[in-house]
Design an enzyme around this catalytic site. Structure first.
Site, PDB file in Angstrom:
ATOM      1  N   TYR A 143       1.060  -1.323  -0.240  1.00  0.00           N
ATOM      2  CA  TYR A 143      -0.109   0.172  -0.386  1.00  0.00           C
ATOM      3  C   TYR A 143       1.019   1.203  -0.263  1.00  0.00           C
ATOM      4  O   TYR A 143       1.285   1.586   1.281  1.00  0.00           O
ATOM      5  CB  TYR A 143      -0.316  -0.400   1.599  1.00  0.00           C
ATOM      6  CG  TYR A 143      -1.506  -0.954   1.182  1.00  0.00           C
ATOM      7  CD1 TYR A 143      -1.860  -1.890   0.198  1.00  0.00           C
ATOM      8  CD2 TYR A 143      -2.982  -1.171   2.020  1.00  0.00           C
ATOM      9  CE1 TYR A 143      -2.531  -3.096   0.334  1.00  0.00           C
ATOM     10  CE2 TYR A 143      -3.481  -2.475   2.526  1.00  0.00           C
ATOM     11  CZ  TYR A 143      -3.706  -3.412   1.727  1.00  0.00           C
ATOM     12  OH  TYR A 143      -4.707  -4.305   1.657  1.00  0.00           O
ATOM     13  N   GLY A 155     -22.847   0.301  -3.836  1.00  0.00           N
ATOM     14  CA  GLY A 155     -23.142   0.952  -5.531  1.00  0.00           C
ATOM     15  C   GLY A 155     -23.710   0.944  -5.822  1.00  0.00           C
ATOM     16  O   GLY A 155     -24.702   1.759  -5.806  1.00  0.00           O
TER      17      GLY A 155
END
Length: 296
Positions: A70, A220
Protein backbone atom coordinates in the site's frame (compact mmCIF):
# COMPACT_ATOMS: atom_id res chain seq x y z
CA UNK A 1 -33.92 1.39 13.95
CA UNK A 2 -31.25 4.06 13.94
CA UNK A 3 -27.72 3.59 15.25
CA UNK A 4 -27.39 5.18 18.70
CA UNK A 5 -24.27 7.12 19.63
CA UNK A 6 -21.54 5.95 21.97
CA UNK A 7 -17.92 7.03 22.48
CA UNK A 8 -16.52 3.64 21.36
CA UNK A 9 -19.01 2.10 18.93
CA UNK A 10 -16.58 -0.61 17.73
CA UNK A 11 -16.90 -2.23 21.16
CA UNK A 12 -20.47 -3.17 20.19
CA UNK A 13 -19.28 -5.33 17.28
CA UNK A 14 -18.31 -8.20 19.57
CA UNK A 15 -14.87 -9.77 19.82
CA UNK A 16 -12.93 -12.53 18.12
CA UNK A 17 -9.66 -14.11 19.25
CA UNK A 18 -7.36 -14.32 16.22
CA UNK A 19 -5.20 -17.38 16.67
CA UNK A 20 -6.85 -17.88 20.04
CA UNK A 21 -4.88 -15.09 21.73
CA UNK A 22 -5.29 -11.82 19.81
CA UNK A 23 -8.66 -10.56 21.02
CA UNK A 24 -9.98 -7.81 18.76
CA UNK A 25 -13.23 -5.98 18.22
CA UNK A 26 -14.73 -7.52 15.09
CA UNK A 27 -15.19 -4.22 13.25
CA UNK A 28 -11.75 -3.05 12.22
CA UNK A 29 -10.17 -0.62 9.78
CA UNK A 30 -8.42 -1.17 6.44
CA UNK A 31 -5.68 1.26 5.48
CA UNK A 32 -5.47 0.85 1.68
CA UNK A 33 -7.35 4.09 0.99
CA UNK A 34 -4.80 6.14 2.92
CA UNK A 35 -2.51 6.13 -0.12
CA UNK A 36 -2.53 8.05 -3.40
CA UNK A 37 -4.42 7.14 -6.60
CA UNK A 38 -3.89 3.56 -7.72
CA UNK A 39 -2.80 2.71 -4.15
CA UNK A 40 0.45 4.45 -5.05
CA UNK A 41 2.37 7.16 -3.24
CA UNK A 42 1.32 9.54 -0.53
CA UNK A 43 -2.25 10.68 0.07
CA UNK A 44 -3.40 14.13 -0.96
CA UNK A 45 -3.82 15.07 2.70
CA UNK A 46 -1.39 13.14 4.96
CA UNK A 47 -2.56 15.06 8.03
CA UNK A 48 -6.12 13.85 7.45
CA UNK A 49 -4.83 10.28 7.11
CA UNK A 50 -3.23 10.58 10.53
CA UNK A 51 -6.46 11.97 11.96
CA UNK A 52 -8.44 9.07 10.45
CA UNK A 53 -6.20 6.48 12.10
CA UNK A 54 -6.32 8.19 15.49
CA UNK A 55 -10.08 8.63 15.27
CA UNK A 56 -10.57 4.96 14.39
CA UNK A 57 -8.71 3.93 17.53
CA UNK A 58 -10.65 6.47 19.61
CA UNK A 59 -13.83 4.80 18.34
CA UNK A 60 -12.73 1.42 19.67
CA UNK A 61 -11.11 -0.04 16.56
CA UNK A 62 -8.24 -2.29 17.64
CA UNK A 63 -7.64 -4.24 14.42
CA UNK A 64 -5.93 -2.33 11.62
CA UNK A 65 -5.16 -4.09 8.37
CA UNK A 66 -2.38 -2.89 6.08
CA UNK A 67 0.21 -4.20 3.60
CA UNK A 68 3.72 -3.46 2.43
CA UNK A 69 2.28 -2.86 -1.05
CA UNK A 70 0.00 0.00 0.00
CA UNK A 71 2.05 2.90 -1.29
CA UNK A 72 4.30 0.87 -1.18
CA UNK A 73 4.89 1.20 2.58
CA UNK A 74 2.99 4.51 2.73
CA UNK A 75 0.16 3.09 4.85
CA UNK A 76 2.54 1.36 7.28
CA UNK A 77 4.52 4.57 7.78
CA UNK A 78 1.33 6.57 8.37
CA UNK A 79 0.18 4.02 10.96
CA UNK A 80 3.47 4.42 12.80
CA UNK A 81 3.29 8.22 12.61
CA UNK A 82 -0.28 8.30 13.88
CA UNK A 83 -0.30 5.62 16.56
CA UNK A 84 3.22 4.73 17.75
CA UNK A 85 3.75 3.90 20.58
CA UNK A 86 0.80 1.63 20.05
CA UNK A 87 -2.05 0.96 22.51
CA UNK A 88 -1.52 -2.38 24.23
CA UNK A 89 -4.71 -3.85 22.76
CA UNK A 90 -4.05 -2.81 19.14
CA UNK A 91 -3.45 -5.57 16.57
CA UNK A 92 -1.78 -4.51 13.33
CA UNK A 93 -2.05 -7.01 10.50
CA UNK A 94 0.14 -6.54 7.46
CA UNK A 95 0.75 -8.46 4.25
CA UNK A 96 3.51 -9.24 1.75
CA UNK A 97 3.67 -11.10 -1.53
CA UNK A 98 2.49 -8.48 -4.05
CA UNK A 99 5.18 -6.29 -5.58
CA UNK A 100 4.38 -2.87 -7.02
CA UNK A 101 5.80 -1.34 -10.18
CA UNK A 102 3.40 1.55 -10.52
CA UNK A 103 -0.14 2.79 -9.80
CA UNK A 104 -2.65 -0.03 -10.04
CA UNK A 105 0.05 -2.61 -10.81
CA UNK A 106 0.32 -5.73 -8.62
CA UNK A 107 2.65 -8.69 -9.20
CA UNK A 108 2.77 -11.83 -7.01
CA UNK A 109 6.24 -12.58 -5.70
CA UNK A 110 6.45 -15.42 -3.22
CA UNK A 111 10.15 -16.15 -3.24
CA UNK A 112 11.24 -16.84 0.33
CA UNK A 113 14.01 -14.24 0.29
CA UNK A 114 11.55 -11.59 -0.92
CA UNK A 115 8.97 -12.41 1.75
CA UNK A 116 11.67 -12.23 4.43
CA UNK A 117 12.94 -8.91 3.11
CA UNK A 118 9.44 -7.43 3.14
CA UNK A 119 8.76 -8.72 6.64
CA UNK A 120 11.94 -7.09 7.88
CA UNK A 121 10.98 -3.82 6.19
CA UNK A 122 7.48 -3.94 7.69
CA UNK A 123 8.95 -4.45 11.14
CA UNK A 124 11.03 -1.30 10.64
CA UNK A 125 8.30 0.79 9.03
CA UNK A 126 5.72 -0.12 11.68
CA UNK A 127 8.23 0.29 14.49
CA UNK A 128 7.57 -3.09 16.09
CA UNK A 129 9.67 -6.05 17.16
CA UNK A 130 7.02 -8.55 16.11
CA UNK A 131 4.16 -8.40 13.61
CA UNK A 132 0.96 -9.71 15.21
CA UNK A 133 -0.56 -11.07 12.00
CA UNK A 134 1.49 -11.48 8.82
CA UNK A 135 -0.55 -12.47 5.78
CA UNK A 136 0.60 -13.87 2.45
CA UNK A 137 -0.99 -11.31 0.14
CA UNK A 138 -1.24 -13.77 -2.74
CA UNK A 139 -0.01 -17.32 -3.31
CA UNK A 140 2.60 -17.09 -6.05
CA UNK A 141 1.88 -19.91 -8.54
CA UNK A 142 5.53 -19.85 -9.65
CA UNK A 143 6.86 -20.76 -6.19
CA UNK A 144 6.04 -23.93 -4.22
CA UNK A 145 3.56 -23.13 -1.47
CA UNK A 146 5.75 -25.05 0.96
CA UNK A 147 8.58 -22.60 0.28
CA UNK A 148 6.36 -19.54 0.73
CA UNK A 149 4.77 -20.69 3.97
CA UNK A 150 8.00 -22.29 5.15
CA UNK A 151 9.64 -18.87 5.23
CA UNK A 152 6.75 -17.43 7.22
CA UNK A 153 7.00 -20.33 9.67
CA UNK A 154 10.72 -19.58 10.05
CA UNK A 155 9.94 -15.92 10.74
CA UNK A 156 7.42 -16.98 13.35
CA UNK A 157 9.92 -19.32 15.00
CA UNK A 158 12.37 -16.42 15.13
CA UNK A 159 9.79 -14.31 16.94
CA UNK A 160 9.41 -11.79 14.11
CA UNK A 161 5.77 -12.62 13.41
CA UNK A 162 3.14 -14.00 15.75
CA UNK A 163 0.51 -15.51 13.46
CA UNK A 164 0.16 -16.37 9.76
CA UNK A 165 -2.77 -15.57 7.49
CA UNK A 166 -3.67 -15.87 3.80
CA UNK A 167 -5.41 -13.67 1.25
CA UNK A 168 -7.58 -14.50 -1.78
CA UNK A 169 -7.51 -18.27 -1.50
CA UNK A 170 -9.85 -21.17 -2.21
CA UNK A 171 -10.93 -23.88 0.21
CA UNK A 172 -8.42 -26.18 -1.46
CA UNK A 173 -5.68 -23.58 -0.95
CA UNK A 174 -6.60 -23.31 2.71
CA UNK A 175 -6.46 -27.06 3.17
CA UNK A 176 -3.03 -27.30 1.55
CA UNK A 177 -1.75 -24.38 3.59
CA UNK A 178 -2.99 -25.81 6.88
CA UNK A 179 -0.96 -28.94 6.19
CA UNK A 180 2.13 -26.73 6.16
CA UNK A 181 1.46 -24.11 8.84
CA UNK A 182 -1.09 -22.93 11.37
CA UNK A 183 -3.35 -20.47 9.52
CA UNK A 184 -5.37 -18.14 11.73
CA UNK A 185 -7.01 -15.82 9.18
CA UNK A 186 -8.10 -15.57 5.58
CA UNK A 187 -8.80 -12.35 3.68
CA UNK A 188 -11.05 -12.70 0.63
CA UNK A 189 -13.35 -10.46 -1.38
CA UNK A 190 -16.77 -10.73 0.25
CA UNK A 191 -19.71 -8.44 0.74
CA UNK A 192 -23.49 -8.36 0.57
CA UNK A 193 -23.44 -8.12 -3.23
CA UNK A 194 -20.60 -10.60 -3.90
CA UNK A 195 -20.71 -13.77 -1.84
CA UNK A 196 -18.61 -15.89 -4.18
CA UNK A 197 -16.30 -16.75 -1.26
CA UNK A 198 -19.16 -18.25 0.75
CA UNK A 199 -17.49 -21.68 0.84
CA UNK A 200 -14.27 -20.15 2.16
CA UNK A 201 -16.23 -18.31 4.87
CA UNK A 202 -17.99 -21.52 5.87
CA UNK A 203 -14.66 -23.36 6.04
CA UNK A 204 -13.15 -20.57 8.14
CA UNK A 205 -16.13 -20.62 10.51
CA UNK A 206 -15.92 -24.38 10.98
CA UNK A 207 -12.21 -24.13 11.85
CA UNK A 208 -12.32 -20.94 13.98
CA UNK A 209 -10.28 -19.04 11.39
CA UNK A 210 -10.83 -15.29 11.25
CA UNK A 211 -12.44 -14.19 7.96
CA UNK A 212 -11.46 -10.68 6.89
CA UNK A 213 -13.65 -9.53 3.99
CA UNK A 214 -11.96 -6.97 1.82
CA UNK A 215 -14.11 -4.49 -0.10
CA UNK A 216 -16.78 -5.05 2.59
CA UNK A 217 -18.87 -2.02 1.66
CA UNK A 218 -19.79 -2.64 -1.98
CA UNK A 219 -23.06 -0.76 -2.07
CA UNK A 220 -22.89 0.75 -5.56
CA UNK A 221 -26.04 -0.04 -7.52
CA UNK A 222 -27.58 -1.60 -4.42
CA UNK A 223 -27.78 1.81 -2.77
CA UNK A 224 -29.31 3.60 -5.76
CA UNK A 225 -32.47 5.54 -4.90
CA UNK A 226 -35.27 3.03 -4.55
CA UNK A 227 -32.89 0.06 -4.65
CA UNK A 228 -33.05 -2.78 -2.11
CA UNK A 229 -30.27 -1.48 0.13
CA UNK A 230 -31.47 2.11 -0.04
CA UNK A 231 -34.97 1.13 1.04
CA UNK A 232 -33.82 -1.20 3.83
CA UNK A 233 -31.39 1.40 5.14
CA UNK A 234 -34.12 4.03 5.20
CA UNK A 235 -36.39 1.62 7.09
CA UNK A 236 -33.64 1.20 9.70
CA UNK A 237 -32.74 4.88 9.84
CA UNK A 238 -29.12 4.20 8.86
CA UNK A 239 -26.95 4.60 5.77
CA UNK A 240 -26.59 1.86 3.13
CA UNK A 241 -22.93 1.43 4.11
CA UNK A 242 -23.83 0.93 7.75
CA UNK A 243 -26.47 -1.63 6.83
CA UNK A 244 -24.01 -3.52 4.61
CA UNK A 245 -21.51 -3.70 7.48
CA UNK A 246 -24.20 -4.71 9.98
CA UNK A 247 -25.16 -7.53 7.61
CA UNK A 248 -21.56 -8.78 7.58
CA UNK A 249 -21.28 -8.68 11.36
CA UNK A 250 -24.50 -10.65 11.67
CA UNK A 251 -23.43 -13.19 9.05
CA UNK A 252 -20.76 -14.99 11.08
CA UNK A 253 -18.95 -14.75 14.43
CA UNK A 254 -15.59 -15.11 12.64
CA UNK A 255 -16.32 -12.16 10.32
CA UNK A 256 -13.89 -9.25 10.77
CA UNK A 257 -14.88 -6.42 8.39
CA UNK A 258 -12.21 -3.78 7.76
CA UNK A 259 -13.92 -0.87 5.96
CA UNK A 260 -11.41 1.68 4.75
CA UNK A 261 -11.67 5.40 4.16
CA UNK A 262 -9.52 8.50 4.00
CA UNK A 263 -12.16 10.65 5.73
CA UNK A 264 -12.76 11.12 9.47
CA UNK A 265 -16.47 11.55 8.83
CA UNK A 266 -16.64 8.25 6.98
CA UNK A 267 -14.65 6.34 9.60
CA UNK A 268 -17.16 7.61 12.17
CA UNK A 269 -20.06 6.53 9.97
CA UNK A 270 -18.58 3.10 9.26
CA UNK A 271 -17.74 2.38 12.88
CA UNK A 272 -21.25 3.31 13.98
CA UNK A 273 -22.43 0.30 11.97
CA UNK A 274 -21.46 -1.83 14.97
CA UNK A 275 -24.45 -0.30 16.77
CA UNK A 276 -26.94 -1.44 14.13
CA UNK A 277 -28.72 -4.60 15.23
CA UNK A 278 -30.44 -6.89 12.75
CA UNK A 279 -32.88 -9.60 13.77
CA UNK A 280 -32.54 -12.99 12.10
CA UNK A 281 -35.64 -12.17 10.08
CA UNK A 282 -34.24 -8.81 8.94
CA UNK A 283 -30.94 -10.44 8.03
CA UNK A 284 -32.68 -13.12 5.97
CA UNK A 285 -34.87 -10.56 4.21
CA UNK A 286 -31.86 -8.44 3.28
CA UNK A 287 -29.94 -11.50 2.10
CA UNK A 288 -32.82 -12.48 -0.14
CA UNK A 289 -33.42 -8.94 -1.40
CA UNK A 290 -29.79 -8.55 -2.49
CA UNK A 291 -29.18 -11.68 -4.49
CA UNK A 292 -25.50 -12.41 -5.16
CA UNK A 293 -25.06 -14.12 -8.53
CA UNK A 294 -22.24 -16.20 -7.09
CA UNK A 295 -23.86 -17.11 -3.78
CA UNK A 296 -25.30 -20.46 -2.99
Amino acid sequence: MSAPTTPRPADASGTFAIGGDLVVNRLGYGSMQLTGPGVWGSPKDPAEAVRVLRRAVDLGVNLIDTADSYGPFTAELLIKEALHPYPSDLTIATKAGLARTGPGEWHPIGRPEYLRQQAELSLRHLGVDRIDLFQLHRIDPAVPLADQLGELVSLRQEGKIRHIGLSEVSVADLGRARDLAEIVSVQNLYNLADRSAEDVLEYAESHAIGFIPWFPVATGELARPGGPLDKAAADHGVTPSQLALAWLLHRSPVMLPIPGTSSVAHVEENTAAALVTLSDEEFAALTAAVASPDAG
